[in-house]
Design an enzyme around this catalytic site. Sequence first.
Site, mmCIF file in Angstrom:
data_model
loop_
_atom_site.group_PDB
_atom_site.id
_atom_site.type_symbol
_atom_site.label_atom_id
_atom_site.label_comp_id
_atom_site.label_asym_id
_atom_site.label_seq_id
_atom_site.Cartn_x
_atom_site.Cartn_y
_atom_site.Cartn_z
ATOM 1 N N SER A 103 -93.230 129.447 29.713
ATOM 2 C CA SER A 103 -92.020 128.885 29.096
ATOM 3 C C SER A 103 -91.839 129.451 27.692
ATOM 4 O O SER A 103 -90.719 129.799 27.297
ATOM 5 C CB SER A 103 -92.067 127.352 29.075
ATOM 6 O OG SER A 103 -93.151 126.883 28.325
ATOM 7 N N GLY A 114 -99.884 127.535 33.180
ATOM 8 C CA GLY A 114 -100.680 127.448 31.943
ATOM 9 C C GLY A 114 -100.842 128.788 31.263
ATOM 10 O O GLY A 114 -101.726 128.962 30.431
ATOM 11 N N LEU A 115 -99.988 129.753 31.629
ATOM 12 C CA LEU A 115 -100.106 131.086 31.027
ATOM 13 C C LEU A 115 -99.001 131.335 30.000
ATOM 14 O O LEU A 115 -98.739 132.477 29.624
ATOM 15 C CB LEU A 115 -100.084 132.168 32.112
ATOM 16 C CG LEU A 115 -101.167 132.039 33.183
ATOM 17 C CD1 LEU A 115 -101.096 133.196 34.174
ATOM 18 C CD2 LEU A 115 -102.558 131.978 32.558
ATOM 19 N N ASP A 128 -98.504 128.459 22.095
ATOM 20 C CA ASP A 128 -97.926 129.332 23.121
ATOM 21 C C ASP A 128 -96.920 130.321 22.545
ATOM 22 O O ASP A 128 -96.963 131.512 22.845
ATOM 23 C CB ASP A 128 -97.227 128.500 24.197
ATOM 24 C CG ASP A 128 -98.197 127.929 25.203
ATOM 25 O OD1 ASP A 128 -99.386 127.825 24.863
ATOM 26 O OD2 ASP A 128 -97.768 127.594 26.313
HETATM 27 O O1 PMV Z 1 -100.317 124.590 29.775
HETATM 28 P P1 PMV Z 1 -99.983 125.441 28.593
HETATM 29 O O2 PMV Z 1 -100.267 126.876 28.763
HETATM 30 O O3 PMV Z 1 -98.587 125.185 28.078
HETATM 31 O O4 PMV Z 1 -100.968 125.006 27.427
HETATM 32 C C1 PMV Z 1 -100.926 123.725 26.871
HETATM 33 C C2 PMV Z 1 -101.914 123.627 25.761
HETATM 34 C C3 PMV Z 1 -102.068 122.238 25.188
HETATM 35 O O5 PMV Z 1 -103.051 122.324 24.173
HETATM 36 C C4 PMV Z 1 -102.554 121.266 26.248
HETATM 37 C C5 PMV Z 1 -100.765 121.694 24.610
HETATM 38 C C6 PMV Z 1 -100.299 122.425 23.372
HETATM 39 O O6 PMV Z 1 -99.126 122.203 23.012
HETATM 40 O O7 PMV Z 1 -101.080 123.144 22.733
#
Ligand code: PMV
Length: 309
Positions: free
Chosen positions: A106, A102-103, A149
């Site tokens: 990718s 989640g950081l 991201d």
């Molecule tokens: O898990 P990560 O870091 O790719 O974050 C995803 C964030 C979401 O809001 C859940 C999805 C998005 O595309 O913004």
Amino acid sequence: MGVWANRQGRGHAFGKVILLGEHAVVYGVPALATGLRQGIQALALPGPAGRSHLSAPSWGLEATPDGRGPLDTAFRVILEELKMLDRGAEVVLDAEIPAGAGLGASAATAVATARALAALAGETLGLERLAEVALASERVFHGNPSGLDHSLAIHGGVRYFLRADAFAPVRVAVGFPLLVGYSGQVGATRDTVSAVAAFYRAHRAETEARFRAVAELVEAGRAAVESGDLFALGACLTENHGILRGLGVSTPALDRMVDLALEAGALGAKLTGGGGGGCAIALAPRDPGRVEAAWARSGFTSFVTEVRA
Ligand code: PMV
């Protein structure tokens, strides 16, 4: 193809953590996020024509454009976007952030790789083009990414994010340390985004009410960052975690991390990113070490990042 213009190309991208607003951001709610000092450096060298290869030694991962995994596909998409599939490049990633946590790994991979490949070809990608390439790669991993991201991967800093083409820098009144801890389970953004979509379809009015609450927290959090009110920011984090938990995207480990952080004196804590695993963040400006120690005693590794004024 012609001779490579440069003998090597380098590209950098920032990791990121979402402070407030993940998931709701997919439905048009703003989010607040910060780039991490930690990120990814890519080095691209010429390779045998048509036989490009990417490796990320710290993740133990490799990819080729004709492979079948998501990283293979993403690599092919980047090469195609840059019209470099016929050329051969050897890309090596030096990743300071874990993958699948989640950081933004990718997106940072896509941005750093695209920058390095373009530099190898003697080109500089404009920011818009870079964002397009990164988004195409992100679709491989996330289906319908909000664009948060890759925007953070490109620009870093604290950002108020509405859409990929509408995100504003946020002035940080007082810099602060932020703890980022790993739950030990790989995040499942694609699955949790689908789960939230199913929840939304089944309980539309209720979900919209929750998203409105998130929107208020994002506004309050932004104001708190701009005024240096870390107590208010902490309260927003914890409240946002409760909403994410209600949406079903937290896990027992992430909930435990939040509880441990608060017990150790954090002003606030929450999961960050897609959830279903991945990371939690905690705001403990006076004594981040206490939270780190509490997490470590329960087997959760963490690092401190600075959100700079
Ligand atoms: O898990 P990560 O870091 O790719 O974050 C995803 C964030 C979401 O809001 C859940 C999805 C998005 O595309 O913004």
